[in-house]
Design a protein around this motif. Structure first.
Motif, PDB file in Angstrom:
ATOM      1  N   PHE A   1     -33.827  18.521   1.758  1.00 11.45           N
ATOM      2  CA  PHE A   1     -33.788  18.576   3.222  1.00 11.45           C
ATOM      3  C   PHE A   1     -32.802  17.584   3.822  1.00 11.45           C
ATOM      4  CE2 PHE A   1     -38.074  20.382   2.504  1.00 11.45           C
ATOM      5  CZ  PHE A   1     -37.920  21.554   3.238  1.00 11.45           C
ATOM      6  N   ASN A   2     -32.004  16.920   3.001  1.00 10.06           N
ATOM      7  CA  ASN A   2     -30.992  15.962   3.477  1.00 10.06           C
ATOM      8  C   ASN A   2     -31.611  14.870   4.346  1.00 10.06           C
ATOM      9  OD1 ASN A   2     -28.830  17.280   2.198  1.00 10.06           O
ATOM     10  ND2 ASN A   2     -28.551  18.663   3.924  1.00 10.06           N
ATOM     11  N   VAL A   3     -32.759  14.370   3.895  1.00 12.18           N
ATOM     12  CA  VAL A   3     -33.416  13.304   4.650  1.00 12.18           C
ATOM     13  C   VAL A   3     -32.563  12.041   4.655  1.00 12.18           C
ATOM     14  CG1 VAL A   3     -35.519  11.913   4.828  1.00 12.18           C
ATOM     15  CG2 VAL A   3     -35.661  14.290   4.124  1.00 12.18           C
ATOM     16  N   ASP A   4     -31.829  11.799   3.556  1.00 11.92           N
ATOM     17  CA  ASP A   4     -30.996  10.606   3.496  1.00 11.92           C
ATOM     18  C   ASP A   4     -29.892  10.641   4.535  1.00 11.92           C
ATOM     19  OD1 ASP A   4     -29.913  12.790   2.287  1.00 11.92           O
ATOM     20  OD2 ASP A   4     -28.999  11.699   0.614  1.00 11.92           O
ATOM     21  N   GLU A   5     -29.279  11.831   4.732  1.00 14.56           N
ATOM     22  CA  GLU A   5     -28.241  11.940   5.769  1.00 14.56           C
ATOM     23  C   GLU A   5     -28.841  11.758   7.160  1.00 14.56           C
ATOM     24  OE1 GLU A   5     -26.187  15.570   5.337  1.00 14.56           O
ATOM     25  OE2 GLU A   5     -25.466  15.135   3.294  1.00 14.56           O
ATOM     26  N   PHE A   6     -30.047  12.299   7.372  1.00 13.09           N
ATOM     27  CA  PHE A   6     -30.692  12.129   8.675  1.00 13.09           C
ATOM     28  C   PHE A   6     -30.991  10.657   8.953  1.00 13.09           C
ATOM     29  CE2 PHE A   6     -34.739  11.648  10.978  1.00 13.09           C
ATOM     30  CZ  PHE A   6     -34.389  12.204  12.204  1.00 13.09           C
TER      31      PHE A   6
ATOM     32  N   PHE B   1     -29.433   8.473  11.900  1.00 15.51           N
ATOM     33  CA  PHE B   1     -30.331   7.830  12.850  1.00 15.51           C
ATOM     34  C   PHE B   1     -30.054   6.330  12.935  1.00 15.51           C
ATOM     35  CE2 PHE B   1     -34.381   5.606  13.652  1.00 15.51           C
ATOM     36  CZ  PHE B   1     -34.664   6.088  14.912  1.00 15.51           C
ATOM     37  N   ALA B   2     -29.824   5.686  11.793  1.00 12.22           N
ATOM     38  CA  ALA B   2     -29.515   4.255  11.802  1.00 12.22           C
ATOM     39  C   ALA B   2     -28.196   3.983  12.513  1.00 12.22           C
ATOM     40  CB  ALA B   2     -29.469   3.734  10.365  1.00 12.22           C
ATOM     41  N   HIS B   3     -27.205   4.868  12.306  1.00 13.84           N
ATOM     42  CA  HIS B   3     -25.918   4.686  12.978  1.00 13.84           C
ATOM     43  C   HIS B   3     -26.063   4.837  14.492  1.00 13.84           C
ATOM     44  CE1 HIS B   3     -21.611   4.878  13.666  1.00 13.84           C
ATOM     45  NE2 HIS B   3     -21.787   6.011  14.319  1.00 13.84           N
TER      46      HIS B   3
END
Length: 442
Positions: free
Chosen positions: A198-203, A207-209
């Motif tokens: 689910f590409n949680v790492d990209e999300f 979000f942090a950016h």
């Protein structure tokens, strides 16, 4: 037409085993090199590569083509020095023999990395890769594994979970049992696969950016998001507390409805606070406020009213909450006695109020959007100065200059009326020739 048949050796295996310096050019020289390399290392696949170069050159000679066969070697010290050495040798060969095209012969994926260097200097008509028949599958597997291990992202995605599994499973098997250990490991692996799928790492990275950019830019929404998070936790706590006061209520529907009834006002206030902060950021910015941000607070309130109304209806039907009582009041000529509102009447009141709120939000959003569009159209026009001092707007209209004389031009001559029917009919032909009477033809 001259064709260069070049055998590439990036790691200089030929030079290290025979002591010869490349390039080796010519049929007899390459033929002698085959014997030297074969005697030095009979198991080296470079022998087959040299023989393939001679075979290709012989076939081209049989077709009456002029052929130059050569062996080009790199340097085993570093890849950069090897590639530069190959480039220099190719430049010398091209300067001496001026080939029109080239045929490249290699024996590994490592040597094929030199093909772009050859292509940058002469046209490459064919690439012939020699693979020893007995070792075709082994070599292909080897290069696939080598390419896989060279990719850092693939190593972290595949090798790290496998290594952790092999380390953790023995510990879990000795402490909680093999079955529990296998269940725990498969659960973790399943969560990891879902995390990557689910590409949680990209999300999370995005979000942090965005959070960091919001903090550095001083946006109001940062504070409102924190307040909204606090209100959300309050709403969840209030809903859970209300469910706990129900006691041993059978089923799942009534506790869930009670949770929604008590938590929805707080959750709606949280969403309203977050949307208000985002709306303030849009209002502070230079760009016009988008319609979606204007309409969002009203939609939040409307949805909250609908959910609250339906939850109250079901709870009142089950005698979980009391009916809504309108207290008695007396305001001058207006007076009312105490009125008990039924479940259906309460639901209708909430639904109608939600519809009214949503319509008011849509009306406000459309009016603000229309005013923004009108302002952009009015600012986007340009005035053009006319000959009589007036201005022409972007829409084609004409505005006379109030400071100019309406009846005379800059030289004092009368200016014709723009409403003259002859002028509106097209006017006089400026290029008409005068007739014998001195008049102009129209």
């Amino acid at each position: 037409m001259t064709t260069l048949v070049v055998c590439l050796d990036r790691t200089d295996d030929v030079g290290r085993k025979t002591g010869l310096r490349s390039p080796v050019v010519g049929w007899e020289a390459v033929r002698a090199l085959v014997t030297d390399v074969g005697l030095a290392d009979p198991e080296d696949s470079g022998v087959n590569t040299l023989l393939e170069s001679l075979r290709v050159a012989q076939n081209l000679r049989d077709e009456n083509e002029e052929v130059v066969v050569a062996v080009v070697s790199g340097d085993h010290e570093s890849m950069v020095s090897a590639d530069r050495a190959v480039a220099e040798q190719l430049d010398d060969l091209i300067a001496d023999y001026e080939p029109d095209s080239a045929i490249v012969v290699t024996d590994s994926a490592e040597d094929e990395r030199l093909i772009p260097i050859v292509e940058s200097r002469v046209r490459v008509d064919s690439v012939d890769r020699v693979v020893v028949r007995q070792a075709r599958d082994i070599e292909s597997t080897y290069y696939l594994l080598k390419q896989f291990l060279a990719d850092e992202e693939l190593r972290q995605t595949v090798l790290v979970p496998i290594g952790l599994t092999l380390l953790v499973f023995p510990v879990l098997a000795t402490t909680v049992g093999p079955a529990m250990g296998a269940a725990a490991i498969t659960t973790v692996i399943g969560l990891f696969l879902l995390y990557k799928g689910f590409n949680v790492d990209e999300f999370l990275t995005r979000f942090a950016h965005q959070t960091r950019e919001s903090l550095y830019s001083g946006q109001v929404s940062v504070v409102t998001y924190v307040v909204a998070a606090g209100l959300t936790f309050v709403g969840l706590f209030v809903g859970a507390l209300a469910v706990s006061n129900l006691g041993d209520t059978p089923g799942f529907v009534i506790p869930a409805t009670r949770f929604a009834f008590d938590s929805v006002p707080w959750l709606a206030m949280a969403a309203l606070t977050a949307s208000a902060g985002r709306l303030l950021d849009e209002a502070i910015g230079d760009d016009p406020i988008r319609t979606s941000f204007l309409n969002l607070p009203f939609i939040v309130v409307a949805v909250g009213l609908v959910v609250r109304g339906f939850a109250a209806y079901f709870l009142e039907q089950q005698d979980v909450i009391d009916s809504f009582v309108v207290p008695a009041y007396e305001l001058g000529i207006l007076s009312n006695e105490q009125f008990v509102m039924g479940a259906g009447e309460r639901l209708a009141l909430f639904v109608v109020t939600a519809i009214v709120v949503s319509l008011v939000g849509a009306r406000i959003a459309s009016s603000v959007s229309g005013s923004n569009d009108a302002a952009e159209r009015s600012d986007g026009g340009s005035d053009t100065t006319l000959a009589n001092g007036g201005t022409a707007t972007a829409s084609g209209g004409r505005e006379p200059d109030p400071s100019a004389d309406a009846g005379a031009n800059s030289e004092g001559d009368p200016v014709p009326d723009v409403t003259d029917p002859e002028r509106t009919d097209g006017g006089a032909d400026a290029n008409a020739n005068p007739d014998s009477d001195g008049d102009r033809d129209r």
